[in-house]
Design an enzyme around this catalytic site. Sequence first.
Site, PDB file in Angstrom:
ATOM      1  N   THR A 183      -7.544  -1.850  -7.969  1.00 52.42           N
ATOM      2  CA  THR A 183      -8.559  -1.541  -8.618  1.00 52.42           C
ATOM      3  C   THR A 183      -8.433  -1.836  -9.974  1.00 52.42           C
ATOM      4  O   THR A 183      -8.906  -1.544 -10.531  1.00 52.42           O
ATOM      5  CB  THR A 183      -8.791  -0.328  -8.121  1.00 52.42           C
ATOM      6  N   ASN A 225      -6.495   4.339  -6.983  1.00 54.55           N
ATOM      7  CA  ASN A 225      -7.699   4.881  -6.355  1.00 54.55           C
ATOM      8  C   ASN A 225      -8.730   5.182  -7.426  1.00 54.55           C
ATOM      9  O   ASN A 225      -9.344   4.280  -7.953  1.00 54.55           O
ATOM     10  CB  ASN A 225      -7.423   6.080  -5.454  1.00 54.55           C
ATOM     11  N   SER A 271      -7.865   0.659   3.364  1.00 50.95           N
ATOM     12  CA  SER A 271      -8.330   0.224   2.046  1.00 50.95           C
ATOM     13  C   SER A 271      -9.500  -0.746   2.177  1.00 50.95           C
ATOM     14  O   SER A 271      -9.757  -1.286   3.251  1.00 50.95           O
ATOM     15  CB  SER A 271      -7.174  -0.485   1.335  1.00 50.95           C
ATOM     16  N   SER A 272     -10.208  -0.945   1.054  1.00 56.11           N
ATOM     17  CA  SER A 272     -11.241  -1.990   1.004  1.00 56.11           C
ATOM     18  C   SER A 272     -10.805  -3.151   0.111  1.00 56.11           C
ATOM     19  O   SER A 272     -11.583  -4.087  -0.117  1.00 56.11           O
ATOM     20  CB  SER A 272     -12.536  -1.419   0.432  1.00 56.11           C
ATOM     21  N   ARG A 289       0.853  -1.189   0.000  1.00 56.97           N
ATOM     22  CA  ARG A 289       0.000   0.000   0.000  1.00 56.97           C
ATOM     23  C   ARG A 289       0.894   1.247   0.000  1.00 56.97           C
ATOM     24  O   ARG A 289       1.974   1.243   0.589  1.00 56.97           O
ATOM     25  CB  ARG A 289      -0.835  -0.031   1.274  1.00 56.97           C
ATOM     26  N   GLY A 300     -13.605  -1.806  -7.282  1.00 52.06           N
ATOM     27  CA  GLY A 300     -14.921  -1.273  -6.948  1.00 52.06           C
ATOM     28  C   GLY A 300     -14.972  -0.483  -5.656  1.00 52.06           C
ATOM     29  O   GLY A 300     -16.058  -0.303  -5.095  1.00 52.06           O
TER      30      GLY A 300
HETATM   31  O1  DON Z   1      -8.051   1.041  -1.470  1.00 46.78           O
HETATM   32  C1  DON Z   1      -9.238   1.235  -1.690  1.00 46.78           C
HETATM   33  O2  DON Z   1     -10.125   0.767  -1.020  1.00 46.78           O
HETATM   34  C2  DON Z   1      -9.621   2.081  -2.882  1.00 46.78           C
HETATM   35  N1  DON Z   1      -8.571   3.015  -3.166  1.00 46.78           N
HETATM   36  C3  DON Z   1      -9.901   1.165  -4.042  1.00 46.78           C
HETATM   37  C4  DON Z   1     -10.329   1.886  -5.276  1.00 46.78           C
HETATM   38  C5  DON Z   1     -10.983   1.012  -6.263  1.00 46.78           C
HETATM   39  O3  DON Z   1     -11.276  -0.120  -6.022  1.00 46.78           O
HETATM   40  C6  DON Z   1     -11.288   1.609  -7.568  1.00 46.78           C
HETATM   41  N2  DON Z   1     -11.961   0.630  -8.393  1.00 46.78           N
HETATM   42  N3  DON Z   1     -12.838   0.724  -9.123  1.00 46.78           N
END
Ligand code: DON
Length: 564
Positions: free
Chosen positions: A375, A395, A446-447, A100, A467
Amino acid sequence: MRKAINPGAVLALVLLILIGGCDSVKVTRCFTTGAVASGSAVASEVGSEVFRRGGNAFDAAVAVGFALAVVKPQAGNIGGGGFAVVREGQTGQVAALDFRETAPKAAARDMYLNDSGEVIENLSTVGALSAGVPGTVAGLHALWEKYGTMPWEDLVTIAAELADTGFVVAVSQAEMLSDYYVPLSEFPETKTLLYPAGRPPQAGDRLVLKDLAGTLFLIAAEGPRAFYTGHTADQIVACMEKNGGLITAEDLEEYLPVWRRPVHFSFDSLDVYGMPPPSSGGIILGQMLKLLEPYDHSSFTSRSPEQIHMFCEAARLAYADRAEHLGDPEFYDNPSGLLDSTYLAERRRKLPLETAGVSADVRAGNPLKYESDQTTHFSVCDTDGNMVAITVTLNANFGSRLAVDGAGFLLNSEMDDFAIKPGHPNLWGLVGSEANKIESGKRMLSSMSPTLVLKGDRPFLVLGSRGGSKIITAVAQAIIDCSRFKLPLLEIMSRPRFHHQWLPDVIFFEKGGLTEATRQKLIDKGHEVRERSAYGGLHMIMIDASGLLCAVADPRDEGAVAGY
Ligand code: DON
């Protein structure tokens, strides 16, 4: 033993891909040696070629990761970061790799607020200040160093050659580049990089990324040193100085990926391994599945109002905990009780079985009482039991929109994943608290949820998605569809997705995804239900009892599988 790819073969592969000679544009297919499911036919084919040359799943994953940085400049990256959950076939050990981004040393808690304490629009999402210190190059190298068998240089060179010769712009990519033409053109470096003709490319045009090729050839030859202390580091620092960013040479030099213990829990008869903090993915996935586990699903069908209701109530509770309790473990003591069975039993009592809960009345729980000692996504696996789930991100699409001059890649906008102000929703509508406040050198929550599932000792699923906040619910739905509803792979992929994240207090579902009767039943239960466009890019591999590797790519992402 390290096996070399001969450079002629690399060129032949690139040519094969460029002239469209590969037959990998398939959404699902089974393989016997190695399989890749990703958001790009070209990237999947790169992985398949690595298998053909004798590489293992880790070699293929490294090559796919770099190939995505070329052919998906909106998401695949070397200017961003990500997470991987992996299993080594020989030992059966599962590990989690955190690459990350980190907040630059000079970052401060209120850096996106004005003197009155209000959020300054776009500062955390666009431009140099929105970028964290990138982790992808160090992360892919750490993965290769620990498990790879082929020369690093060969694996990265495939992507460098792709950038050098260019790739054909797909229909959806042409649309996206057209949609983003005005905002991306605000950054002259980005305009030169992505719109060399001074206008959006048409589908079928070739996009050649010479500067990116130069950067990748350097990384291939010198390893991460080139990126973190060498020529590319100089270019990033110059870009920061020119555009008012905070990343310094010291930030880059000190960046390190971290191996972490994965989150591990059981669901039905499955063993699930997810990403620990600084991703919320593993813990929130675990909370949702464990909250739902005791309930008999046999009277429901997948996507029935009853199932959607129960799932969303579990999501409501889990995402409330996410907002309060999770952050970078080096800076914040994440409560280990979040997956404690007694804690979850107490939370489960708050799960309304018939009518909708109200998020305003739901707060995070107090797992501290239950503390114990304790992502674009792509999936790759091989017949030796090696499994690799990796999610990388910038992001938002195209990240900060800022390209590093002369280096050919975009920087992330990951700083927005911090809670830039308590209660202020980020790009994904998620709110956060102290646990995820900005601190110098910290990783933002993060997710992303790269996930491995085993049946006993046997590899079963490799999955993950893009997502934003909806990643975790998409992964949870896939596991439930598989375990509870026994749906086949293609069906799992094509079922409409739905989502709840505590705040806003709404069930989102993919446009056209619910029948009117189901929608009405949910409304009758007290839910607000809102349609949105299709989302996610869930690329998954299922390994059957005979060891066959069946891959499925998400058509929403124009994904494709390939293998050998
Ligand atoms: O880390 C995260 O949770 C977000 N930055 C993820 C972004 C993401 O999944 C974009 N995708 N469509």
